[in-house]
Design an enzyme around this catalytic site. Structure first.
Site, short mmCIF file in Angstrom:
data_model
loop_
_atom_site.label_atom_id
_atom_site.label_comp_id
_atom_site.label_asym_id
_atom_site.label_seq_id
_atom_site.Cartn_x
_atom_site.Cartn_y
_atom_site.Cartn_z
N HIS A 1 0.83 -1.21 0.00
CA HIS A 1 0.00 0.00 0.00
C HIS A 1 0.86 1.26 0.00
O HIS A 1 1.64 1.47 0.94
CB HIS A 1 -0.89 -0.05 1.25
N ASP B 1 -1.01 6.28 -5.54
CA ASP B 1 -2.05 7.31 -5.74
C ASP B 1 -1.54 8.36 -6.72
O ASP B 1 -0.40 8.82 -6.59
CB ASP B 1 -2.35 8.00 -4.40
N HIS C 1 -0.42 10.82 -2.00
CA HIS C 1 -1.75 10.45 -1.52
C HIS C 1 -2.69 11.64 -1.35
O HIS C 1 -3.83 11.65 -1.83
CB HIS C 1 -1.66 9.70 -0.19
N LYS D 1 -6.88 9.80 -7.94
CA LYS D 1 -7.37 10.59 -6.80
C LYS D 1 -8.20 11.79 -7.28
O LYS D 1 -7.92 12.93 -6.92
CB LYS D 1 -6.18 11.05 -5.95
N ASP E 1 0.54 -1.95 4.57
CA ASP E 1 1.71 -1.07 4.67
C ASP E 1 2.98 -1.87 4.97
O ASP E 1 4.08 -1.34 4.86
CB ASP E 1 1.50 -0.05 5.81
O1 G3P Z 1 -6.44 1.62 -2.72
C1 G3P Z 1 -6.62 1.25 -1.39
C2 G3P Z 1 -6.44 2.43 -0.46
O2 G3P Z 1 -5.22 3.03 -0.79
C3 G3P Z 1 -7.54 3.44 -0.54
O3 G3P Z 1 -7.46 4.42 0.44
O4 G3P Z 1 -6.89 6.59 1.38
O5 G3P Z 1 -5.19 4.81 1.40
O6 G3P Z 1 -5.82 5.92 -0.74
P1 G3P Z 1 -6.28 5.48 0.61
CA CA Z 2 -4.64 4.71 -2.28
#
Ligand code: G3P
Ligand code: CA
Length: 242
Positions: free
Chosen positions: A6, A35, A48, A110, A228
């Protein structure tokens, strides 16, 4: 059950940096998640948040800064001074790392806060140019973007992201249309997830950093988790439940 790192190996390295992705590339895991946002001058950058405040020594919205301006900041020191020279990567730089490996790459668009007009097209152009369309998976909380991407590129897998407990999750995904659902950990234990899996939905869960949940999700038949700590989670799953 498959493992996606992640934001790269973000538990041990600063999230969404080349250091985090190089670490993920070293591991024998299925894939990596990242992201993307668009900079002021229309470059695809990997970060992110909508702003650079939390993960750099600068402030401001990504959309208001050019790539050159973004590059002036340090994106590693906030995590640990050992990573002080990390910069914000472009999507192309990250994809280059995984061009050399077998990893699948989940690109999260995003665009749920700012619509970033044309971002999907830019991602598609780059993925095709780099010959990675069979290993790329597009996802977003912006389901309109998922729908539009699928229309542009029916051959590339897409997924909807949600933090909600959906009713008829399988049917909703078909309507978008999306090939898979990426769901928030608490809702993975709900009835709706069990039903969707029984109907044949592909379900991946974020963000899973503990072994109790990892084993429970594997037992439930979830297809993948985002974590993570990919190295630790790999050994947890390989060892099996004790
Ligand atoms: O793609 C899974 C997860 O990354 C979605 O939430 O906020 O960590 O981008 P976030
Ligand atoms: Ca994400």
């Amino acid at each position: 059950m498959k493992i996606y790192a992640h934001r790269g190996a973000s538990g041990t390295h600063p999230e969404n940096t080349l250091a985090a992705f190089e670490e993920a590339a070293r591991l024998g895991i299925h894939g990596v998640e990242l992201d993307v946002h668009l900079s002021k001058d229309g470059e695809l950058v990997v970060i992110h948040d909508e702003t650079i405040d939390r993960t750099s020594n600068g402030v401001g919205y990504v959309k208001d800064l050019t790539l050159a301006e973004l590059r002036a900041y340090d994106f590693g020191n906030w995590f640990n001074e050992e990573f002080a020279r990390e910069s914000i990567p472009t999507l192309e730089e990250v994809l280059k790392i995984f061009q050399q490996t077998a990893h699948h790459v989940n690109i999260e668009l995003k665009s749920d806060i700012f619509p970033y007009e044309g971002m999907g097209e830019k991602v598609l152009y780059l993925v095709e140019k780099m010959g990675m369309s069979d290993r790329v998976l597009i996802s977003s909380f912006d389901h309109e973007a998922v729908r539009n991407f699928k229309k542009l590129a029916p051959h590339i897998k897409v997924a909807i992201l949600t933090m909600d407990v959906l009713v008829d999750a399988y049917d909703y995904a078909r309507i978008v249309p999306a090939d898979a659902l990426h769901i928030y950990l608490p809702s993975a234990h709900r009835k709706t997830t069990k039903e969707a899996l029984l109907k044949g939905a592909i379900i991946r869960v974020f963000t899973v950093n503990d072994e109790v949940n990892a084993h429970a999700l594997e037992k439930r038949g979830v297809h993948a988790i985002f974590t993570d700590f990919p190295e630790r989670m790999k050994s947890v799953l390989e060892k099996g439940e004790v």
